[in-house]
Design a protein around this motif. Sequence first.
Motif, PDB file in Angstrom:
ATOM      1  N   ARG A   4      -1.461  -5.390  -5.548  1.00  0.00           N
ATOM      2  CA  ARG A   4      -1.543  -6.815  -5.181  1.00  0.00           C
ATOM      3  C   ARG A   4      -0.945  -7.621  -6.319  1.00  0.00           C
ATOM      4  NH1 ARG A   4      -4.999  -9.461  -1.576  1.00  0.00           N
ATOM      5  NH2 ARG A   4      -6.113  -7.495  -1.314  1.00  0.00           N
TER       6      ARG A   4
ATOM      7  N   THR B 114       0.863  -1.177   0.000  1.00  0.00           N
ATOM      8  CA  THR B 114       0.000   0.000   0.000  1.00  0.00           C
ATOM      9  C   THR B 114       0.897   1.224   0.000  1.00  0.00           C
ATOM     10  OG1 THR B 114      -1.634  -1.234   1.268  1.00  0.00           O
ATOM     11  CG2 THR B 114      -1.931   1.136   1.127  1.00  0.00           C
TER      12      THR B 114
ATOM     13  N   THR C 158      -3.264   0.596  -3.607  1.00  0.00           N
ATOM     14  CA  THR C 158      -2.984  -0.766  -3.163  1.00  0.00           C
ATOM     15  C   THR C 158      -2.531  -1.588  -4.358  1.00  0.00           C
ATOM     16  OG1 THR C 158      -4.698  -0.553  -1.483  1.00  0.00           O
ATOM     17  CG2 THR C 158      -3.922  -2.764  -1.953  1.00  0.00           C
TER      18      THR C 158
ATOM     19  N   THR D 113      -4.291   6.789  -1.624  1.00  0.00           N
ATOM     20  CA  THR D 113      -3.851   5.462  -1.228  1.00  0.00           C
ATOM     21  C   THR D 113      -3.953   4.550  -2.439  1.00  0.00           C
ATOM     22  OG1 THR D 113      -4.777   5.856   0.957  1.00  0.00           O
ATOM     23  CG2 THR D 113      -4.202   3.602   0.426  1.00  0.00           C
TER      24      THR D 113
END
Length: 163
Positions: A150, A132, A148, A146
């Motif tokens: 993955r 993050t 993120t 923000t």
Amino acid sequence: MKPLIGLLIALAAGVTWAAETYKWVDERGIVTYGQKPPAGRPATPVDTTPSGSIDTSGSRQGQSEPEQRGRAEPPPPIAMVPPASTGAPVRGMEFDTFIRLQRGMTEGELLIRAGRPDYTTVDNFRNDIVKTYYYFPTVSNPFTTTVTVRGGLIDNLDRIKKF
């Protein structure tokens, strides 16, 4: 039986407390410490009693403050060390950059477009690394962004205005 074992341990600790310690120089010129000096070498006994004890009896409580200051030793000088740099200032993320980011972009593209984040966290969920990236608000841009990532791809984008 347990009290006898406790007594023996206490006696053994007292015996080691009272043991003498000696200091000598061996044939290679190395200073050595031990409980028994070697035969034929000059050894000096070492004082192993603790020093610098703290008086916690409270006997100085009755004295006035000037008397306490008069007896106290001056503190040793303190070397002033400049504070460590806190790193780069907060940069934030401009809206123009935010609207060009998309889910599915690679982490490399994110870092090329947005630059180094202000803060990063890394988690591991079932062998899937989740990072993050946080871009904090600035005076000209009051949004916290923000991102993120993955598995190396952008998974979520979030932009929140906080005061």
